[in-house]
Motif scaffolding. Structure first.
Motif, PDB file in Angstrom:
ATOM      1  N   GLN A 134       0.856  -1.188   0.000  1.00  0.00           N
ATOM      2  CA  GLN A 134       0.000   0.000   0.000  1.00  0.00           C
ATOM      3  C   GLN A 134       0.893   1.239   0.000  1.00  0.00           C
ATOM      4  O   GLN A 134       2.092   1.150   0.238  1.00  0.00           O
ATOM      5  N   ALA A 135       0.272   2.381  -0.273  1.00  0.00           N
ATOM      6  CA  ALA A 135       0.980   3.656  -0.222  1.00  0.00           C
ATOM      7  C   ALA A 135       0.301   4.554   0.797  1.00  0.00           C
ATOM      8  O   ALA A 135      -0.929   4.646   0.826  1.00  0.00           O
ATOM      9  N   LEU A 136       1.100   5.182   1.638  1.00  0.00           N
ATOM     10  CA  LEU A 136       0.600   6.182   2.581  1.00  0.00           C
ATOM     11  C   LEU A 136       1.066   7.528   2.054  1.00  0.00           C
ATOM     12  O   LEU A 136       2.254   7.840   2.071  1.00  0.00           O
TER      13      LEU A 136
ATOM     14  N   MET B 240      -1.088   7.377 -10.419  1.00  0.00           N
ATOM     15  CA  MET B 240       0.015   6.439 -10.619  1.00  0.00           C
ATOM     16  C   MET B 240      -0.209   5.163  -9.821  1.00  0.00           C
ATOM     17  O   MET B 240      -0.013   4.051 -10.319  1.00  0.00           O
ATOM     18  N   MET B 241      -0.641   5.291  -8.557  1.00  0.00           N
ATOM     19  CA  MET B 241      -0.881   4.113  -7.731  1.00  0.00           C
ATOM     20  C   MET B 241      -2.066   3.299  -8.256  1.00  0.00           C
ATOM     21  O   MET B 241      -2.021   2.069  -8.266  1.00  0.00           O
ATOM     22  N   GLU B 242      -3.124   3.983  -8.708  1.00  0.00           N
ATOM     23  CA  GLU B 242      -4.274   3.280  -9.307  1.00  0.00           C
ATOM     24  C   GLU B 242      -3.824   2.463 -10.517  1.00  0.00           C
ATOM     25  O   GLU B 242      -4.243   1.326 -10.703  1.00  0.00           O
ATOM     26  N   SER B 243      -2.953   3.071 -11.334  1.00  0.00           N
ATOM     27  CA  SER B 243      -2.504   2.380 -12.551  1.00  0.00           C
ATOM     28  C   SER B 243      -1.672   1.145 -12.228  1.00  0.00           C
ATOM     29  O   SER B 243      -1.578   0.223 -13.033  1.00  0.00           O
TER      30      SER B 243
ATOM     31  N   ILE C 286      -2.064  -0.400  -6.674  1.00  0.00           N
ATOM     32  CA  ILE C 286      -1.572  -0.325  -5.291  1.00  0.00           C
ATOM     33  C   ILE C 286      -2.547   0.511  -4.456  1.00  0.00           C
ATOM     34  O   ILE C 286      -2.801   1.674  -4.780  1.00  0.00           O
ATOM     35  N   PRO C 287      -3.111  -0.065  -3.382  1.00  0.00           N
ATOM     36  CA  PRO C 287      -4.057   0.688  -2.542  1.00  0.00           C
ATOM     37  C   PRO C 287      -3.399   1.900  -1.889  1.00  0.00           C
ATOM     38  O   PRO C 287      -2.196   1.877  -1.585  1.00  0.00           O
ATOM     39  N   VAL C 288      -4.186   2.953  -1.682  1.00  0.00           N
ATOM     40  CA  VAL C 288      -3.672   4.199  -1.112  1.00  0.00           C
ATOM     41  C   VAL C 288      -4.442   4.550   0.161  1.00  0.00           C
ATOM     42  O   VAL C 288      -5.657   4.397   0.226  1.00  0.00           O
ATOM     43  N   VAL C 289      -3.703   5.030   1.162  1.00  0.00           N
ATOM     44  CA  VAL C 289      -4.300   5.653   2.345  1.00  0.00           C
ATOM     45  C   VAL C 289      -3.857   7.114   2.334  1.00  0.00           C
ATOM     46  O   VAL C 289      -2.658   7.400   2.201  1.00  0.00           O
TER      47      VAL C 289
ATOM     48  N   THR D  31       4.140  -3.780   3.764  1.00  0.00           N
ATOM     49  CA  THR D  31       5.209  -2.906   3.274  1.00  0.00           C
ATOM     50  C   THR D  31       4.534  -1.700   2.640  1.00  0.00           C
ATOM     51  O   THR D  31       3.780  -1.838   1.677  1.00  0.00           O
ATOM     52  N   THR D  32       4.795  -0.534   3.222  1.00  0.00           N
ATOM     53  CA  THR D  32       4.075   0.683   2.844  1.00  0.00           C
ATOM     54  C   THR D  32       5.030   1.717   2.280  1.00  0.00           C
ATOM     55  O   THR D  32       6.030   2.059   2.917  1.00  0.00           O
TER      56      THR D  32
END
Length: 292
Positions: free
Chosen positions: A78-80, A101-104, A107-110, A160-161
């Motif tokens: 994921q990405a914080l 970029m994360m959507e593509s 990768i899930p985002v918080v 792993t974030t």
């Protein structure tokens, strides 16, 4: 022995092995032959050549779940993404580029908004209005006052974030709060990585709990969306999904076509105009990019 690459400098890889510490490793020549470059975040098998000095060789890179090119990292759960509520005010366009970029990459985002201790309620409400319809979990924190840090720890647990955000938003302060000294292996690795101190900042993983890592990502200060076609962009704005197939024209780009359900939703306040304006800007950028 299995571990995770937490840093790579000048051909040396620093591999964190649970309950054993950090090993300084070289990659076997077979990787060059097979054109495999180990990345920070890779799970690897190593053979230990010197147990006291903790040195060894990477003999196998385990299959990756995902990878990014800029920065070059692997296996992100994921990405914080951290922005300040004020001082500095959020740069919406940069934030939206990161989300795209994360959507593509799937990768899930918080979304983490820092400096709540100095923010006005109206500023918090605006952020909720812009991103409330996007489906991303939102956390409002204060690294300085320690507010909602436990909530962040829950979010990071067992994952792993990638931690990302522009300078001045309190990202380092938050990382320092989250990073218990006991897990840092500070004494072990500071001597080993001395050679990297004066080079460009490298992506690095920090253990923050059992099987939990945060990855500081210096490469995310500015982002250019150019890894896909303009027609794909609408797929990466989550709040558009509910309107797909309801526009007058099949394959509507949501830019200039009449009878566009997304544009109508913007006019009605169901999709925030800031998000839509950023979509239009990125769409035009993709449309006008030079092709080589």
């Amino acid at each position: 022995m299995q571990g995770k690459i937490i840093k790579g400098i000048a051909g040396f890889y620093y591999v964190h092995v649970v309950e054993s510490g950090v090993y300084e490793c070289k990659a076997k020549g077979v990787f060059r032959k097979e054109k495999i470059k180990p990345l920070v975040g890779d799970d690897v098998e190593i053979e230990v050549s010197e147990s006291v000095e903790k040195t060894g060789n990477i003999v196998r890179v385990l299959p990756r779940r995902n990878e990014l090119l800029r920065p070059a990292v692997a296996n992100i759960d994921q990405a914080l993404v951290i922005f300040a509520i004020q001082k500095p005010a959020p740069h919406y366009n940069l934030l939206d580029r990161f989300l795209v970029m994360m959507e593509s990459k799937g990768i899930p985002v918080v979304l983490c908004f820092n400096k709540e201790d100095i923010a006005y309620e109206s500023q918090v409400e605006e952020l909720k209005a812009v991103y409330g319809g996007c489906g991303y979990p939102m956390v409002f924190v204060s690294a300085l006052a320690g507010k909602n840090i436990d909530r962040i720890r829950e979010i990071l647990s067992g994952k792993t974030t990638a931690v990302a955000g522009p300078s001045g938003v309190g990202k380092s302060s938050l990382i320092n709060v989250l990073q218990p000294e006991a897990n840092m292996e500070t004494g072990t690795i500071s001597r080993k990585i001395e050679r990297g101190r004066h080079t460009t900042r490298h992506t690095e993983l920090f253990p923050v709990g059992e099987n939990s890592f945060i990855m500081d990502t210096p490469g995310f200060s500015s982002l250019y969306v150019n890894e896909f076609e303009k027609e794909e962009l609408k797929e990466y704005f989550a709040e558009f999904a509910g309107y797909e197939g309801t526009c007058r024209f099949h394959g509507c780009s949501h830019i200039h076509e009449p009878g566009c359900a997304v544009k109508a939703a913007v006019d009605e306040g169901k999709i925030h105009s800031i998000r839509y304006q950023d979509y239009v800007e990125m769409y035009e950028e993709l449309k006008n990019r030079r092709r080589y």
